[in-house]
Design a protein around this motif. Structure first.
Motif, PDB file in Angstrom:
ATOM      1  N   ARG A 248      61.284 -98.824   8.765  1.00  0.00           N
ATOM      2  CA  ARG A 248      59.837 -98.972   8.800  1.00  0.00           C
ATOM      3  C   ARG A 248      59.305 -98.644  10.197  1.00  0.00           C
ATOM      4  O   ARG A 248      60.000 -98.791  11.181  1.00  0.00           O
ATOM      5  N   GLY A 249      58.023 -98.266  10.205  1.00  0.00           N
ATOM      6  CA  GLY A 249      57.410 -98.021  11.498  1.00  0.00           C
ATOM      7  C   GLY A 249      56.090 -97.281  11.365  1.00  0.00           C
ATOM      8  O   GLY A 249      55.885 -96.519  10.420  1.00  0.00           O
ATOM      9  N   PRO A 250      55.176 -97.495  12.311  1.00  0.00           N
ATOM     10  CA  PRO A 250      53.879 -96.808  12.268  1.00  0.00           C
ATOM     11  C   PRO A 250      54.025 -95.351  12.687  1.00  0.00           C
ATOM     12  O   PRO A 250      54.940 -94.978  13.416  1.00  0.00           O
ATOM     13  N   ARG A 251      53.105 -94.561  12.216  1.00  0.00           N
ATOM     14  CA  ARG A 251      53.068 -93.146  12.586  1.00  0.00           C
ATOM     15  C   ARG A 251      51.697 -92.593  12.217  1.00  0.00           C
ATOM     16  O   ARG A 251      50.913 -93.264  11.521  1.00  0.00           O
ATOM     17  N   LYS A 252      51.380 -91.407  12.653  1.00  0.00           N
ATOM     18  CA  LYS A 252      50.098 -90.807  12.340  1.00  0.00           C
ATOM     19  C   LYS A 252      50.095 -90.247  10.921  1.00  0.00           C
ATOM     20  O   LYS A 252      51.137 -89.952  10.348  1.00  0.00           O
ATOM     21  N   LYS A 253      48.896 -90.086  10.395  1.00  0.00           N
ATOM     22  CA  LYS A 253      48.738 -89.543   9.059  1.00  0.00           C
ATOM     23  C   LYS A 253      49.283 -88.121   8.991  1.00  0.00           C
ATOM     24  O   LYS A 253      49.060 -87.312   9.884  1.00  0.00           O
ATOM     25  N   GLY A 254      50.013 -87.859   7.912  1.00  0.00           N
ATOM     26  CA  GLY A 254      50.525 -86.519   7.689  1.00  0.00           C
ATOM     27  C   GLY A 254      51.869 -86.240   8.338  1.00  0.00           C
ATOM     28  O   GLY A 254      52.446 -85.177   8.122  1.00  0.00           O
ATOM     29  N   VAL A 255      52.379 -87.171   9.168  1.00  0.00           N
ATOM     30  CA  VAL A 255      53.668 -86.969   9.827  1.00  0.00           C
ATOM     31  C   VAL A 255      54.782 -87.109   8.805  1.00  0.00           C
ATOM     32  O   VAL A 255      54.817 -88.072   8.029  1.00  0.00           O
ATOM     33  N   GLU A 256      55.711 -86.152   8.808  1.00  0.00           N
ATOM     34  CA  GLU A 256      56.850 -86.227   7.909  1.00  0.00           C
ATOM     35  C   GLU A 256      57.778 -87.333   8.395  1.00  0.00           C
ATOM     36  O   GLU A 256      58.222 -87.315   9.560  1.00  0.00           O
ATOM     37  N   PRO A 257      58.084 -88.338   7.540  1.00  0.00           N
ATOM     38  CA  PRO A 257      58.888 -89.476   7.996  1.00  0.00           C
ATOM     39  C   PRO A 257      60.235 -89.064   8.585  1.00  0.00           C
ATOM     40  O   PRO A 257      60.662 -89.601   9.610  1.00  0.00           O
ATOM     41  N   ALA A 258      60.900 -88.117   7.969  1.00  0.00           N
ATOM     42  CA  ALA A 258      62.236 -87.730   8.444  1.00  0.00           C
ATOM     43  C   ALA A 258      62.199 -87.135   9.841  1.00  0.00           C
ATOM     44  O   ALA A 258      63.160 -87.251  10.601  1.00  0.00           O
TER      45      ALA A 258
END
Length: 470
Positions: free
Chosen positions: A250-260
């Motif tokens: 889990r973790g925050p990230r910006k919209k549209g960022v590919e999780p991998a």
């Protein structure tokens, strides 16, 4: 060589402790939208219409559903039941039990999440809380703020809504046991009877406390269903689950960022699934007995996935086998067994109700005098006849007594007319020539038959008493 059992030391890890007397943290749920919320709202609306509306329906000049305890008559639309018909309640309870078992094995605690009265009324009370005190953050700030005129006004408005819902709920419930139209008038004109007032107060208090103050604590500590649900579940049971294979790390990230690309899973760790949960649990910790399968976390997570442009279903209705990549078995022995038992009980109940007699007869001997001598030297016994017309039409019956060819009924008019759903009680005298008696008592059978339909009849057995012949 001596064999040893391998032992693993598990005491060196982190040990979590809990304060058994810690104050219960108040749960502030946030608003959300979604498919399952709409389904639940439609279900709540239907249940409210059923509960509050049925009490006002009329049927042939009387309340359609009325459990008249003083008269010992229980009216359900066109059917009228007596206390001796209470065996049907066993059928209903068994049907409800097997129905609950079947649903639980198939789809977990969906009963709790969508149709349980505790859940339904809790959602209504939470709505009252939201419209008077604001959304989640506003309610948290209001709780922490000192008492002020605004806080007092908002709290007063909230408790007024709670109290109004509780009073209407209580009056409706009592209205199933006493005519609701008269009850409402008597309540607001202060002409209500003592017992009716007591039960209205009791159920008002119960609704107010359970849905307003206890809420999830009823599910945690008072409802046994939460405790034995684990016995009903298996790895093919449909439950609300978080998919750790897709969500971790889990973790925050910006919209549209590919999780991998950032070494994360789909879960953005926003905790919205926790904030919408009416029982305050984190579904990401796995299946917990506190989960009522309301799918609030599913709707909330799907909203977040849409905003992040990720596929839906990180939290969803699924099975343990499905999460493990295995095939889910829908038809399995336990589910099949409960389904067959449920169908059998429903069939027996329908057959029993369909074949219920439309008339019942009860005969009791006069216990003050075993027998007496009538004019002409005959032996006379007196009986109390209770004839109940269960149909919705006026019926006229004939009465006969059998058991000895010399028995005669001393009845002025052998035409007994009984109103719909009413009982006729009258004394009946039966005479017999003592010379024809064999022994001191003989079995007798009373029979009533409808004039218009000979198939409508009922029988009752008793004894005819006489003197000892020397």
């Amino acid at each position: 060589m001596t064999k040893k059992i391998p032992v693993k030391d598990v005491t060196s890890g982190k040990v979590e402790t809990y304060d058994l007397y810690a104050k219960r943290p108040k749960i502030h749920t946030r608003s959300y939208t979604g498919l399952f919320k709409k389904v639940r709202q439609a279900g709540i609306a239907a249940l409210f219409m059923l509960y509050f509306g049925t009490a006002w329906l009329q049927w042939n000049g009387r309340q359609a559903v009325l459990f008249d305890l003083p008269a010992r008559q229980f009216h359900i639309f066109g059917a009228t039941f007596q206390p001796q018909d209470f065996f049907l309640l066993s059928f209903l309870l068994i049907i409800c039990a097997f129905g609950l078992f079947f649903i639980t094995v198939f789809a977990g605690r969906v009963w709790c999440g969508y149709t349980c009265p505790q859940t339904v009324w809790t959602w209504i009370f939470m709505w009252g809380e939201r419209v008077t005190e604001g959304e989640r953050n506003a309610r948290i700030k209001l709780d922490q703020a000192p008492m002020s005129a605004e806080k007092f006004a908002r709290r007063t408005a909230k408790h007024s809504i709670w109290l109004a819902v509780s009073i209407v709920t209580a009056i409706t419930f009592v209205g199933y046991f006493t005519p609701i139209r008269e009850l409402v008038v008597d309540t607001f004109t202060l002409q209500i009877s003592g017992w009716a007032a007591f039960w209205v107060f009791f159920f008002t208090a119960a609704t107010y406390i359970n849905a307003g103050w206890l809420r999830e604590q009823v599910c945690f500590h008072m409802c046994p269903y939460a405790r034995f649900q684990s016995v009903m579940f298996d790895k093919d049971t449909l439950i609300v689950s978080y998919d750790p294979n897709r969500g971790e790390q889990r973790g925050p990230r910006k919209k549209g960022v590919e999780p991998a690309s950032v070494g994360l899973g789909d879960c953005v760790d926003c905790n919205i699934c926790v904030q919408v949960c009416p029982t305050g649990i984190d579904i990401r910790d796995g299946l917990q007995y506190e989960c009522i399968s309301c799918a609030a976390c599913v709707d909330a997570c799907d909203e977040v996935m849409d905003k992040m442009e990720y596929p839906r279903g990180l939290i969803r209705y699924t099975t343990e086998h499905n999460l493990a990549g295995e095939k889910t078995k829908i038809l399995r022995p336990r589910l099949f067994g409960y389904g067959v038992a449920l169908l059998i009980m429903i069939g027996l109940f329908i057959a029993t109700v369909a074949n219920m007699a439309q008339v019942s007869l009860d005969v009791q001997r006069d216990r003050n005098v075993l027998f007496r001598e009538a004019r002409g030297g005959n032996i006379e016994n007196v009986y109390i006849i209770k004839l109940f017309n269960k149909s919705q039409e006026e019926q006229t019956y004939t009465l006969a007594v059998e058991g000895h060819p010399g028995l005669t009924l001393d009845l002025a008019e052998n035409r007994l007319t009984v109103q719909p759903s009413s009982m006729l009680q009258l004394p009946v005298s039966v005479q017999l020539d003592p010379a024809s008696m064999e022994g001191t008592n003989i079995p007798v059978t009373f029979e009533v038959t409808a004039l218009d339909d000979p198939d409508i009849s009922a029988e009752a057995e008793s004894r005819f008493m006489g003197p000892t012949l020397r």
